[in-house]
Scaffold this motif. Sequence first.
Motif, PDB file in Angstrom:
ATOM      1  N   GLY A 199       0.819  -1.199   0.000  1.00  0.00           N
ATOM      2  CA  GLY A 199       0.000   0.000   0.000  1.00  0.00           C
ATOM      3  C   GLY A 199       0.851   1.247   0.000  1.00  0.00           C
ATOM      4  N   VAL A 200       0.216   2.385  -0.083  1.00  0.00           N
ATOM      5  CA  VAL A 200       0.950   3.651  -0.106  1.00  0.00           C
ATOM      6  C   VAL A 200       1.603   3.922   1.244  1.00  0.00           C
ATOM      7  CG1 VAL A 200       0.735   6.143  -0.402  1.00  0.00           C
ATOM      8  CG2 VAL A 200      -0.573   4.595  -1.876  1.00  0.00           C
ATOM      9  N   GLU A 201       0.889   3.655   2.333  1.00  0.00           N
ATOM     10  CA  GLU A 201       1.392   3.940   3.679  1.00  0.00           C
ATOM     11  C   GLU A 201       1.926   2.688   4.389  1.00  0.00           C
ATOM     12  OE1 GLU A 201       1.669   6.897   5.006  1.00  0.00           O
ATOM     13  OE2 GLU A 201       0.753   7.920   3.299  1.00  0.00           O
ATOM     14  N   ASP A 202       1.281   1.552   4.148  1.00  0.00           N
ATOM     15  CA  ASP A 202       1.633   0.331   4.886  1.00  0.00           C
ATOM     16  C   ASP A 202       1.780  -0.846   3.932  1.00  0.00           C
ATOM     17  OD1 ASP A 202       1.494   1.120   7.787  1.00  0.00           O
ATOM     18  OD2 ASP A 202      -0.519   1.712   7.167  1.00  0.00           O
ATOM     19  N   VAL A 203       2.521  -1.831   4.395  1.00  0.00           N
ATOM     20  CA  VAL A 203       2.677  -3.100   3.681  1.00  0.00           C
ATOM     21  C   VAL A 203       2.125  -4.195   4.585  1.00  0.00           C
ATOM     22  CG1 VAL A 203       4.326  -4.774   2.775  1.00  0.00           C
ATOM     23  CG2 VAL A 203       4.699  -2.328   2.417  1.00  0.00           C
ATOM     24  N   GLU A 204       1.199  -4.981   4.046  1.00  0.00           N
ATOM     25  CA  GLU A 204       0.599  -6.073   4.816  1.00  0.00           C
ATOM     26  C   GLU A 204       1.191  -7.399   4.351  1.00  0.00           C
ATOM     27  OE1 GLU A 204      -3.780  -6.362   6.126  1.00  0.00           O
ATOM     28  OE2 GLU A 204      -3.641  -7.753   4.421  1.00  0.00           O
ATOM     29  N   VAL A 205       1.562  -8.214   5.307  1.00  0.00           N
ATOM     30  CA  VAL A 205       2.185  -9.507   5.011  1.00  0.00           C
ATOM     31  C   VAL A 205       1.346 -10.604   5.642  1.00  0.00           C
ATOM     32  CG1 VAL A 205       4.263 -10.912   5.226  1.00  0.00           C
ATOM     33  CG2 VAL A 205       4.462  -8.424   5.057  1.00  0.00           C
ATOM     34  N   GLN A 206       0.988 -11.601   4.834  1.00  0.00           N
ATOM     35  CA  GLN A 206       0.281 -12.768   5.365  1.00  0.00           C
ATOM     36  C   GLN A 206       1.035 -14.026   4.959  1.00  0.00           C
ATOM     37  OE1 GLN A 206      -4.003 -13.004   5.425  1.00  0.00           O
ATOM     38  NE2 GLN A 206      -3.979 -15.160   4.837  1.00  0.00           N
TER      39      GLN A 206
END
Length: 350
Positions: free
Chosen positions: A23-30
């Motif tokens: 994302g622009v502000e955050d990176v999500e990891v699953q």
Amino acid sequence: MLALLICGCPAAPREVELAVSLGVEDVEVQATLRDVQVWTQEPADALLAVHQIAGPEAPFVASLLRQYAWLPRLQKWEWHVRGDALDLTLLGSMPRSRFDACVALPPKSSPCAGFPLWKSGEEYHSILDVNHQDPAAAGWTPAPRVATRWPVRADRLETRVLLGSRWFRPSSSSALPPYQLQTRAPEVVASYAALIERQRLAFRAGNTADSKAIQAEATKTLPPEVLSLFQAQTRRERLGLIQALLRRHGLRPAKLLRRPLDHEFTNAGPEDYAPSLIPLKPPPEVLLLRLARLHDQAAVRFGVDWETGTRDFSSWLDESELRGVCEELSRKASGWRRPCKHLLDTGVAP
């Protein structure tokens, strides 16, 4: 989340599904770790291994999170039973600025050492990229037809990792049975793990009275199912001291076990015990060989228990023979009275 696999974790999955959403502000990891295995079939060790990774507050995981500051902030840590297998789903996030800073560095560079991605030209590369690393040496390979590099304009990176035999000893086993005990009685397992650690420290320091007191506490507080595992670990500590004594005087113990990487009762060497427990002067050779034979016979019984699942922990060590050898060692060998007394006084009742 591959950091779980490369930092000495006491368990490993047979495969990992990994998805990174940029994302622009955050990176999500699953990450989904499928069919988690512990690196032993010995139930006392298996229970300790699962306790180490039971949740984000568990000892190994908490240490890992402290060690690798770049790891995503954990938002979910969920175990799932899938038939006879145990899976783990992890979800976390990190600031996009941290992600961009880490991928801009060469692999293994501080402060992002261990980060599994890096940027090269107009692509993100992963540690799975066979052009950068020998998969056989790494012990993991990408699943067929999955990506190991992505264009930098991508907003989602997905891959699936298969772990090879390097990660699984012949003695590996499903984490499901110890997980079920951990889930059923978490406070009991936590107490068990704490008692094991206290016993290890007291025994190796030569504190016989403390070691006996800890045994008595365990007998009083642990239910029979878990107490038998504690007693097994106590017997292994005693055999580990014999192993260290043999090493100190030039004998390699337990050549008869057939399990790669599981040849020893403990990973301790002579330097891990109080000096008073490791005599500098060797005993008469005939007594040293008797002690070695006693150790190796215990190793064989341990191996039979492991292979058959009988778990007759009390049969591992011939206590009568140990007493006989120790009595002669105490009379005939300088410095051996102290370790022998420690071994005999910390025996576990059948």
